[in-house]
Motif scaffolding. Structure first.
Motif, PDB file in Angstrom:
ATOM      1  N   PHE A  61     -13.972  10.837   7.195  1.00 11.94           N
ATOM      2  CA  PHE A  61     -12.451  10.972   6.638  1.00 11.94           C
ATOM      3  C   PHE A  61     -12.530  11.258   5.005  1.00 11.94           C
ATOM      4  O   PHE A  61     -13.079  11.003   4.370  1.00 11.94           O
ATOM      5  CB  PHE A  61     -12.044   9.629   6.976  1.00 11.94           C
ATOM      6  N   TRP A  62     -11.334  11.837   5.023  1.00 13.20           N
ATOM      7  CA  TRP A  62     -11.340  12.227   3.311  1.00 13.20           C
ATOM      8  C   TRP A  62     -10.012  11.780   2.865  1.00 13.20           C
ATOM      9  O   TRP A  62      -8.911  11.630   3.677  1.00 13.20           O
ATOM     10  CB  TRP A  62     -11.309  13.661   3.396  1.00 13.20           C
ATOM     11  N   CYS A  63     -10.100  11.356   1.649  1.00 13.96           N
ATOM     12  CA  CYS A  63      -8.762  10.945   0.883  1.00 13.96           C
ATOM     13  C   CYS A  63      -8.726  11.304  -0.441  1.00 13.96           C
ATOM     14  O   CYS A  63      -9.540  11.543  -1.176  1.00 13.96           O
ATOM     15  CB  CYS A  63      -8.701   9.252   0.937  1.00 13.96           C
ATOM     16  N   ASN A  64      -7.567  11.993  -0.896  1.00 14.46           N
ATOM     17  CA  ASN A  64      -7.095  12.426  -1.991  1.00 14.46           C
ATOM     18  C   ASN A  64      -5.810  11.376  -2.578  1.00 14.46           C
ATOM     19  O   ASN A  64      -4.733  11.493  -1.957  1.00 14.46           O
ATOM     20  CB  ASN A  64      -6.536  13.744  -1.950  1.00 14.46           C
ATOM     21  N   PRO A  65      -6.294  10.557  -3.616  1.00 15.41           N
ATOM     22  CA  PRO A  65      -5.329   9.530  -4.205  1.00 15.41           C
ATOM     23  C   PRO A  65      -4.168  10.518  -4.955  1.00 15.41           C
ATOM     24  O   PRO A  65      -4.329  11.424  -5.142  1.00 15.41           O
ATOM     25  CB  PRO A  65      -6.041   8.584  -4.971  1.00 15.41           C
ATOM     26  N   ILE A  66      -3.328   9.388  -5.334  1.00 12.06           N
ATOM     27  CA  ILE A  66      -2.189   9.886  -6.162  1.00 12.06           C
ATOM     28  C   ILE A  66      -2.751  10.440  -7.521  1.00 12.06           C
ATOM     29  O   ILE A  66      -3.741   9.368  -8.193  1.00 12.06           O
ATOM     30  CB  ILE A  66      -1.017   9.043  -6.439  1.00 12.06           C
ATOM     31  N   SER A  67      -2.428  11.266  -8.149  1.00 11.05           N
ATOM     32  CA  SER A  67      -2.933  11.716  -9.503  1.00 11.05           C
ATOM     33  C   SER A  67      -2.827  10.567 -10.557  1.00 11.05           C
ATOM     34  O   SER A  67      -1.831   9.993 -10.722  1.00 11.05           O
ATOM     35  CB  SER A  67      -2.289  13.042  -9.929  1.00 11.05           C
ATOM     36  N   GLY A  68      -4.092  10.493 -11.144  1.00  6.65           N
ATOM     37  CA  GLY A  68      -4.069   9.128 -12.224  1.00  6.65           C
ATOM     38  C   GLY A  68      -4.364   7.841 -11.671  1.00  6.65           C
ATOM     39  O   GLY A  68      -4.413   6.938 -12.485  1.00  6.65           O
ATOM     40  N   HIS A  69      -4.449   7.664 -10.405  1.00  3.83           N
ATOM     41  CA  HIS A  69      -4.530   6.410  -9.857  1.00  3.83           C
ATOM     42  C   HIS A  69      -6.089   6.101 -10.100  1.00  3.83           C
ATOM     43  O   HIS A  69      -6.975   6.709  -9.329  1.00  3.83           O
ATOM     44  CB  HIS A  69      -4.025   6.173  -8.605  1.00  3.83           C
ATOM     45  N   ALA A  70      -6.500   4.988 -10.625  1.00  4.46           N
ATOM     46  CA  ALA A  70      -7.843   4.637 -10.609  1.00  4.46           C
ATOM     47  C   ALA A  70      -8.522   3.769  -9.504  1.00  4.46           C
ATOM     48  O   ALA A  70      -9.370   3.902  -9.259  1.00  4.46           O
ATOM     49  CB  ALA A  70      -8.201   3.817 -12.001  1.00  4.46           C
ATOM     50  N   THR A  71      -7.623   2.949  -9.006  1.00  5.70           N
ATOM     51  CA  THR A  71      -7.957   2.266  -7.937  1.00  5.70           C
ATOM     52  C   THR A  71      -7.638   2.650  -6.513  1.00  5.70           C
ATOM     53  O   THR A  71      -6.708   3.298  -6.237  1.00  5.70           O
ATOM     54  CB  THR A  71      -7.462   0.903  -7.933  1.00  5.70           C
ATOM     55  N   LEU A  72      -8.805   2.936  -5.798  1.00  7.89           N
ATOM     56  CA  LEU A  72      -8.836   3.545  -4.172  1.00  7.89           C
ATOM     57  C   LEU A  72      -9.365   2.668  -3.231  1.00  7.89           C
ATOM     58  O   LEU A  72     -10.354   1.840  -3.394  1.00  7.89           O
ATOM     59  CB  LEU A  72      -9.435   4.810  -4.323  1.00  7.89           C
ATOM     60  N   TYR A  73      -8.664   2.237  -2.128  1.00  4.26           N
ATOM     61  CA  TYR A  73      -8.936   1.621  -1.269  1.00  4.26           C
ATOM     62  C   TYR A  73      -8.949   2.220   0.237  1.00  4.26           C
ATOM     63  O   TYR A  73      -8.433   3.149   0.324  1.00  4.26           O
ATOM     64  CB  TYR A  73      -7.811   0.310  -1.032  1.00  4.26           C
ATOM     65  N   TRP A  74     -10.090   1.806   1.058  1.00  7.66           N
ATOM     66  CA  TRP A  74     -10.292   2.069   2.608  1.00  7.66           C
ATOM     67  C   TRP A  74      -9.785   0.903   3.060  1.00  7.66           C
ATOM     68  O   TRP A  74     -10.527  -0.066   3.049  1.00  7.66           O
ATOM     69  CB  TRP A  74     -11.478   2.765   2.828  1.00  7.66           C
ATOM     70  N   TYR A  75      -8.840   1.084   3.974  1.00  7.12           N
ATOM     71  CA  TYR A  75      -8.465  -0.267   5.067  1.00  7.12           C
ATOM     72  C   TYR A  75      -8.677   0.234   6.490  1.00  7.12           C
ATOM     73  O   TYR A  75      -8.461   1.372   6.919  1.00  7.12           O
ATOM     74  CB  TYR A  75      -7.051  -0.563   5.206  1.00  7.12           C
ATOM     75  N   GLN A  76      -9.192  -0.860   7.350  1.00  5.26           N
ATOM     76  CA  GLN A  76      -9.278  -0.419   8.623  1.00  5.26           C
ATOM     77  C   GLN A  76      -8.094  -1.190   9.643  1.00  5.26           C
ATOM     78  O   GLN A  76      -7.817  -2.527   9.317  1.00  5.26           O
ATOM     79  CB  GLN A  76     -10.512  -0.729   9.288  1.00  5.26           C
ATOM     80  N   GLN A  77      -7.300  -0.396  10.263  1.00  6.47           N
ATOM     81  CA  GLN A  77      -6.215  -1.371  10.927  1.00  6.47           C
ATOM     82  C   GLN A  77      -6.413  -1.218  12.680  1.00  6.47           C
ATOM     83  O   GLN A  77      -6.291  -0.047  13.118  1.00  6.47           O
ATOM     84  CB  GLN A  77      -4.754  -0.697  10.578  1.00  6.47           C
ATOM     85  N   ILE A  78      -6.923  -2.383  13.056  1.00  3.58           N
ATOM     86  CA  ILE A  78      -6.917  -2.231  14.484  1.00  3.58           C
ATOM     87  C   ILE A  78      -5.488  -2.598  15.047  1.00  3.58           C
ATOM     88  O   ILE A  78      -4.711  -3.268  14.691  1.00  3.58           O
ATOM     89  CB  ILE A  78      -7.839  -3.263  14.978  1.00  3.58           C
ATOM     90  N   LEU A  79      -5.319  -1.877  16.226  1.00  6.11           N
ATOM     91  CA  LEU A  79      -3.973  -2.004  16.944  1.00  6.11           C
ATOM     92  C   LEU A  79      -3.493  -3.494  16.987  1.00  6.11           C
ATOM     93  O   LEU A  79      -4.255  -4.335  17.630  1.00  6.11           O
ATOM     94  CB  LEU A  79      -4.184  -1.294  18.574  1.00  6.11           C
ATOM     95  N   GLY A  80      -2.156  -3.709  16.552  1.00  7.85           N
ATOM     96  CA  GLY A  80      -1.768  -4.935  16.533  1.00  7.85           C
ATOM     97  C   GLY A  80      -1.974  -5.771  15.480  1.00  7.85           C
ATOM     98  O   GLY A  80      -1.652  -7.199  15.771  1.00  7.85           O
ATOM     99  N   GLN A  81      -3.117  -5.617  14.618  1.00 12.45           N
ATOM    100  CA  GLN A  81      -3.394  -6.221  13.447  1.00 12.45           C
ATOM    101  C   GLN A  81      -2.922  -5.682  12.149  1.00 12.45           C
ATOM    102  O   GLN A  81      -2.529  -4.471  12.074  1.00 12.45           O
ATOM    103  CB  GLN A  81      -4.956  -6.430  13.511  1.00 12.45           C
TER     104      GLN A  81
END
Lengths: 115, 116
Positions: free
Chosen positions: A21-41
């Motif tokens: 999976f690929w992610c391009n954050p908002i320009s200038g944002h230093a902090t980047l997170y990856w989260y996992q969301q299971i259905l209903g959680q």
């Protein structure tokens, strides 16, 4: 201001295959997170980067998941090999680098189905 | 360790009603608390961010309050509309690392349904 971009939006793979999976954050944002969301959680953190360094990867299943952030900007999350229980929505978020008070912005997510 | 709880898990109301969604957190030493909206199959949209020094924050028909001492936040939605139907999530930061923003700990959300 462009938001957090993620691709692909949907992915269906067989168990034991690999996926990225690929992610391009908002320009200038230093902090980047990856989260996992299971259905209903609620989303659960997988990994947090500040610039190109890892701040927290304590909940990342490192035997199968890996992530990197290239030059402190874009990021990729990889799963190899995938298991059925990895079926979830994978969310990327970014926030400015500041002490304490920041706001996190999320992408649309990638819905992964492992069959 | 920060834990976030949201009640109720689901709520169904007729159009036009005012409603309150509840969020509680265990570690009151937070810098802020954020409320999000999630539509089915979509990502999270930030609704309101309340700084630790604030007691409430307003945006249109939405008002969020924060009481750090009791570990609670509420999201008030006035004059609800069918378009408000979605899942609402609150999130509080975990412990910060060297001053940078800790990751967000989420509740399981409240699924709101507003009937026409």
């Amino acid at each position: 201001e462009a938001g957090v971009a993620q691709s692909p939006r949907y992915k269906i793979i067989e168990k034991r295959q690999s996926v990225a999976f690929w992610c391009n954050p908002i320009s200038g944002h230093a902090t980047l997170y990856w989260y996992q969301q299971i259905l209903g959680q609620g989303p659960k953190l997988l990994i947090q980067f500040q610039n190109n360094g890892v701040v927290d990867d304590s909940q990342l299943p490192k035997d199968r998941f890996s992530a990197e952030r290239l030059k402190g900007v874009d990021s990729t999350l990889k799963i190899q090999p995938a298991k059925l229980e990895d079926s979830a929505v994978y969310l990327c978020a970014s926030s400015p680098d500041s002490i304490g008070d920041t706001e996190a912005f999320f992408g649309q997510g990638t819905r992964l189905t492992v069959v | 360790k920060q834990e976030v709880t949201q009640i109720p898990a689901a709520l169904s109301v007729p159009e036009g009603e005012n409603l309150v969604l509840n969020c509680s957190f265990t570690d009151s030493a937070i810098y802020n608390l954020q409320w999000f909206r999630q539509d089915p199959g979509k990502g999270l949209t930030s609704l309101l961010l309340i700084q630790s020094s604030q007691r409430e924050q307003t945006s249109g028909r939405l008002n969020a309050s924060l009481d750090k001492s009791s570990g609670r936040s509420t999201l008030y939605i006035a004059a609800s509309q069918p378009g408000d139907s979605a899942t609402y999530l609150c999130a509080a930061p975990s412990k910060n690392y060297g001053g940078s923003q800790g990751n967000l700990i989420f509740g399981k959300g409240t699924k709101l349904s507003v009937k026409p």
